[in-house]
Design a protein around this motif. Structure first.
Motif, mmCIF file in Angstrom:
data_model
loop_
_atom_site.group_PDB
_atom_site.id
_atom_site.type_symbol
_atom_site.label_atom_id
_atom_site.label_comp_id
_atom_site.label_asym_id
_atom_site.label_seq_id
_atom_site.Cartn_x
_atom_site.Cartn_y
_atom_site.Cartn_z
ATOM 1 N N SER A 120 -14.304 -5.352 10.143
ATOM 2 C CA SER A 120 -13.557 -4.229 10.688
ATOM 3 C C SER A 120 -14.168 -3.787 12.006
ATOM 4 N N SER A 165 0.844 -1.193 0.000
ATOM 5 C CA SER A 165 0.000 0.000 0.000
ATOM 6 C C SER A 165 0.878 1.241 0.000
ATOM 7 N N SER A 178 0.532 5.421 0.923
ATOM 8 C CA SER A 178 -0.274 6.469 1.543
ATOM 9 C C SER A 178 0.471 7.784 1.399
ATOM 10 N N LEU A 183 -9.113 8.782 6.361
ATOM 11 C CA LEU A 183 -9.767 7.473 6.436
ATOM 12 C C LEU A 183 -10.543 7.161 5.165
ATOM 13 N N SER A 184 -10.725 5.879 4.898
ATOM 14 C CA SER A 184 -11.650 5.466 3.843
ATOM 15 C C SER A 184 -13.069 5.594 4.391
ATOM 16 N N GLU A 185 -14.044 5.635 3.493
ATOM 17 C CA GLU A 185 -15.445 5.679 3.930
ATOM 18 C C GLU A 185 -15.771 4.457 4.776
ATOM 19 N N LYS A 186 -15.269 3.309 4.374
ATOM 20 C CA LYS A 186 -15.525 2.064 5.105
ATOM 21 C C LYS A 186 -14.994 2.146 6.533
ATOM 22 N N ASP A 187 -13.782 2.667 6.704
ATOM 23 C CA ASP A 187 -13.192 2.737 8.032
ATOM 24 C C ASP A 187 -13.860 3.788 8.915
ATOM 25 N N GLU A 188 -14.428 4.825 8.307
ATOM 26 C CA GLU A 188 -15.133 5.856 9.082
ATOM 27 C C GLU A 188 -16.381 5.312 9.766
ATOM 28 N N HIS A 223 -8.725 -3.991 10.539
ATOM 29 C CA HIS A 223 -9.249 -4.987 9.608
ATOM 30 C C HIS A 223 -8.893 -6.399 10.031
ATOM 31 N N THR A 243 -2.675 8.932 7.605
ATOM 32 C CA THR A 243 -3.563 8.002 6.905
ATOM 33 C C THR A 243 -3.724 6.761 7.769
ATOM 34 N N ARG A 278 -5.429 2.907 8.111
ATOM 35 C CA ARG A 278 -5.977 1.744 7.393
ATOM 36 C C ARG A 278 -6.259 0.658 8.420
#
Length: 190
Positions: free
Chosen positions: A146, A51, A53, A167-172, A63, A58, A60
């Motif tokens: 997550s 990855s 960043s 953050l990603s939308e998923k992690d938020e 997970h 950032t 991640r």
């Protein structure tokens, strides 16, 4: 000689390979299967992920993947630095809900072994950070999970990077630890 350092949760192992330098630069054996197996790390690594960043801060994670494709990870930094965290999510574990956080950097070359049954997350500490990690099972969208990275119940002492996390939308919108029902059971070996 490569050092294997066990932290507060003994299954989480920091790996510090030896670095040999001269006027040209350096050389290091970052992975040698026999040394890892002698330390009880016998994962069948099947894939390497990388990855990048761009920004400091950032995030991640946190997970994990559930069985039958749960993943162990061996994480290292190719460029930059991260604060790398593993959280014990094994029901019945004496360290359930506890975490270990280690700074990994391209300068030090240290790595973190994260076994099955742990949620994993990192925060970048330098711009343009590249992370490489081995995994013991393929990615599966149907089996991914997550937990919210900054959940107050976990109390992870994230470093202050001087700005808002990226953050990603998923992690938020990841679920809280209190709402998490772990599919992992504690046992001494996976």
């Amino acid at each position: 000689m490569t050092k294997f350092i066990r932290h507060a949760i003994p299954e989480i192992i920091e790996v510090q390979p030896e670095k040999f330098g001269d006027y040209r630069g350096y050389f290091s054996e970052v992975f040698k299967q026999g040394l890892f197996e002698a330390e009880g790390i016998a994962a069948d690594w099947i894939q390497d992920n990388q990855s990048y960043s761009a920004q400091v801060g950032t995030v991640r994670g946190l997970h994990f993947q559930v069985p039958p494709v749960a993943q162990a990870k061996l994480v290292r930094v190719l460029r930059g630095a991260i604060f790398d965290v593993a959280v014990d999510i094994r029901k019945g574990s004496p360290t359930y809900g506890e975490w270990v956080g280690i700074e990994l950097s391209a300068t030090v070359l240290n790595q973190l072994y994260v076994p099955v049954g742990f949620a994993h997350c990192f925060m970048t500490l330098e711009p343009d950070t590249e992370v490489l990690y081995k995994v013991s099972a393929p990615y599966s969208r149907e089996h991914e999970g997550s937990i919210f990275w900054a959940d107050k119940d976990l109390g992870i002492a994230w470093p202050d990077t001087g700005g808002a996390p990226v953050l990603s939308e998923k992690d938020e919108v990841a679920p809280s630890f209190a709402d998490f029902d772990s599919p992992f059971e504690y046992r001494t070996r996976y």
